[in-house]
Design a protein around this motif. Structure first.
Motif, PDB file in Angstrom:
ATOM      1  N   VAL A  14       6.906  53.074  56.241  1.00 22.98           N
ATOM      2  CA  VAL A  14       8.199  52.667  56.800  1.00 22.98           C
ATOM      3  C   VAL A  14       9.335  53.269  55.985  1.00 22.98           C
ATOM      4  O   VAL A  14      10.312  53.786  56.541  1.00 22.98           O
ATOM      5  N   CYS A  54       9.745  56.859  56.874  1.00 27.17           N
ATOM      6  CA  CYS A  54      10.415  57.020  58.175  1.00 27.17           C
ATOM      7  C   CYS A  54      11.916  56.782  58.053  1.00 27.17           C
ATOM      8  O   CYS A  54      12.717  57.518  58.644  1.00 27.17           O
ATOM      9  N   THR A  92      14.229  50.856  63.736  1.00 28.62           N
ATOM     10  CA  THR A  92      15.487  51.604  63.591  1.00 28.62           C
ATOM     11  C   THR A  92      16.466  51.311  64.731  1.00 28.62           C
ATOM     12  O   THR A  92      17.485  51.989  64.859  1.00 28.62           O
ATOM     13  N   SER A 148      18.085  59.720  65.134  1.00 30.06           N
ATOM     14  CA  SER A 148      17.659  60.155  63.799  1.00 30.06           C
ATOM     15  C   SER A 148      18.607  61.222  63.300  1.00 30.06           C
ATOM     16  O   SER A 148      18.830  62.232  63.979  1.00 30.06           O
ATOM     17  N   SER A 205      14.742  59.668  58.855  1.00 32.13           N
ATOM     18  CA  SER A 205      15.749  59.437  59.891  1.00 32.13           C
ATOM     19  C   SER A 205      17.140  59.213  59.326  1.00 32.13           C
ATOM     20  O   SER A 205      18.133  59.350  60.045  1.00 32.13           O
ATOM     21  N   GLY A 254       7.304  57.866  68.002  1.00 34.27           N
ATOM     22  CA  GLY A 254       8.492  58.499  67.463  1.00 34.27           C
ATOM     23  C   GLY A 254       8.337  59.950  67.062  1.00 34.27           C
ATOM     24  O   GLY A 254       9.165  60.803  67.412  1.00 34.27           O
ATOM     25  N   LEU A 255       7.287  60.271  66.318  1.00 34.69           N
ATOM     26  CA  LEU A 255       7.131  61.640  65.848  1.00 34.69           C
ATOM     27  C   LEU A 255       6.899  62.604  67.006  1.00 34.69           C
ATOM     28  O   LEU A 255       7.505  63.685  67.062  1.00 34.69           O
ATOM     29  N   HIS A 300       6.715  51.970  64.670  1.00 38.20           N
ATOM     30  CA  HIS A 300       7.753  52.086  63.644  1.00 38.20           C
ATOM     31  C   HIS A 300       9.159  52.373  64.169  1.00 38.20           C
ATOM     32  O   HIS A 300      10.146  51.925  63.556  1.00 38.20           O
ATOM     33  N   PRO A 301       9.358  53.096  65.311  1.00 41.87           N
ATOM     34  CA  PRO A 301      10.740  53.315  65.763  1.00 41.87           C
ATOM     35  C   PRO A 301      11.486  52.029  66.106  1.00 41.87           C
ATOM     36  O   PRO A 301      12.725  52.003  66.089  1.00 41.87           O
TER      37      PRO A 301
END
Length: 354
Positions: free
Chosen positions: A44, A47, A179, A281, A51, A246-247, A175-176
């Motif tokens: 995390v 990331c 954010t 990002s 970003s 996300g990636l 994980h996104p």
């Protein structure tokens, strides 16, 4: 096209990365080992670093999405010098919404007292606001409407935030979520009546790759009946649970946005004074401007200031730039966004304000 006002509202609760990491650890302590928790925290943090994530704003108890958007709308009316009855079209462009029907635009037509306005929604994920500019410009050029308001209330965090990670396999599409920030905006547009030449006119271009719709989506209860595609998601899909690889999304979206820009030399030849992008990002934004040969000093990197505010990203950034004096009358503006769908969006215009 003339911008009579661009206003934004943030909720009051400031959420830092440390707060998020604390919540993640507490939500997962019972079912992940200490080693797994350490791995999640490390991933995390990586990331957030990639970003540029630092803070995001979420609603506190008692704050509502409708109140935030109505506040932005009222301030936009005040700034524009117009009365509520002067608005004849309202476009709602937020992913955040409380109903599947009717149009969420009807809520704000009522709350803002826009009694003479008709209202409908435009939905294209994070590209929705730029789509609305394109639609509004077409209406203004034909004289179909005189004054158009665009509203969004991107207040999804309380619905989609999930600190719990049921297994490490979910990390890729989980994980996104961490954010996502919240914001509401209101923009008022009218036709530019001062003989603007073609060079100053608004132009937009959009491209879409629907086969990539499974890279980022928010499912409803009847998702399987309508999506038309099997999805490879670790764990069980839940209604309104944000899913974003996300990636993969960033890799595909930024590559296609760069190709889109390079394929249309007139956008490069425009020589923008300011460039505004979707704040998913700052790292991805920097990659795009470097690959496109855009001066990074002209690009507003705003993810670090309020994280990913979805379709509110560009109008929030423009509103802040207006208030700081960075955006001024006669500036040449370029908008760039890669969005779920996957859609890429480009728009260029000379800024004219009230």
């Amino acid at each position: 096209m003339k911008f009579l006002a661009i206003e934004h509202s943030f909720p009051s609760r400031r959420v830092t990365n440390d707060h998020v990491l604390k919540e993640v650890r507490e939500a997962n302590a019972a079912h992940l080992t200490e080693a797994e928790l350490a791995t999640v925290e490390e991933l995390v943090r990586a990331c957030f670093t990639a970003s540029g994530t630092t803070v995001r704003y979420h609603r506190a108890a008692g704050e509502s999405a409708s109140e935030l958007a109505t506040d932005a709308g009222r301030r936009a009316l005040d700034a524009s010098g117009l009365d509520a009855l002067d608005i004849d079209l309202l476009l709602y462009v937020g992913i955040g919404r409380g109903v599947a029907e009717p149009a969420s635009a009807t809520t704000f037509q009522d709350l803002l007292g826009l009694r003479r306005a008709t209202a409908f929604d435009i939905l294209d994920a994070c590209a929705s606001w730029i789509r609305a500019l394109h639609v509004a410009d077409a209406f203004l050029r034909t004289g179909a409407y005189r004054n158009i308001m665009i509203v969004n209330a991107e207040c999804n965090a309380s619905d989609i935030y999930r600190y719990e990670l049921r297994s490490l396999e979910e990390f890729a599409h989980w994980h996104p979520t961490l954010t996502i920030g919240e914001a509401a905006t209101a923009t008022i547009l009218t036709a530019h009546r001062n003989g603007a030449d073609e060079e100053e006119g608004f132009e937009a271009s959009f491209r879409t790759w629907g086969e990539k719709r499974d890279l980022c989506f928010v499912p409803m209860a009847n998702f399987g009946a309508y999506f038309g595609k099997e999805v490879d998601v670790a764990g069980t899909l839940r209604p309104l649970q944000f899913v974003s690889f996300g990636l993969s999304l960033m890799e595909f979206g930024t590559r296609k946005l760069i190709e889109h820009y390079r394929d249309l030399p007139r956008f490069e030849e425009f020589k923008a004074d300011l460039v505004f992008g979707h704040s998913a990002s700052d790292g991805a934004g920097r990659h795009v401007v470097e690959a496109c040969g855009i001066d990074a000093d002209k690009y507003r990197f705003d993810h670090r200031n309020h994280a990913n505010t979805v379709s509110a990203s560009v109008p929030v950034s423009m509103s802040e730039a207006l208030k700081s004096g960075e955006l001024a009358e006669g500036d040449r503006v370029l908008l760039m966004a890669a969005s779920a769908g996957v859609t890429t969006a480009l728009a260029k215009f000379t800024y004219h304000g009230r």
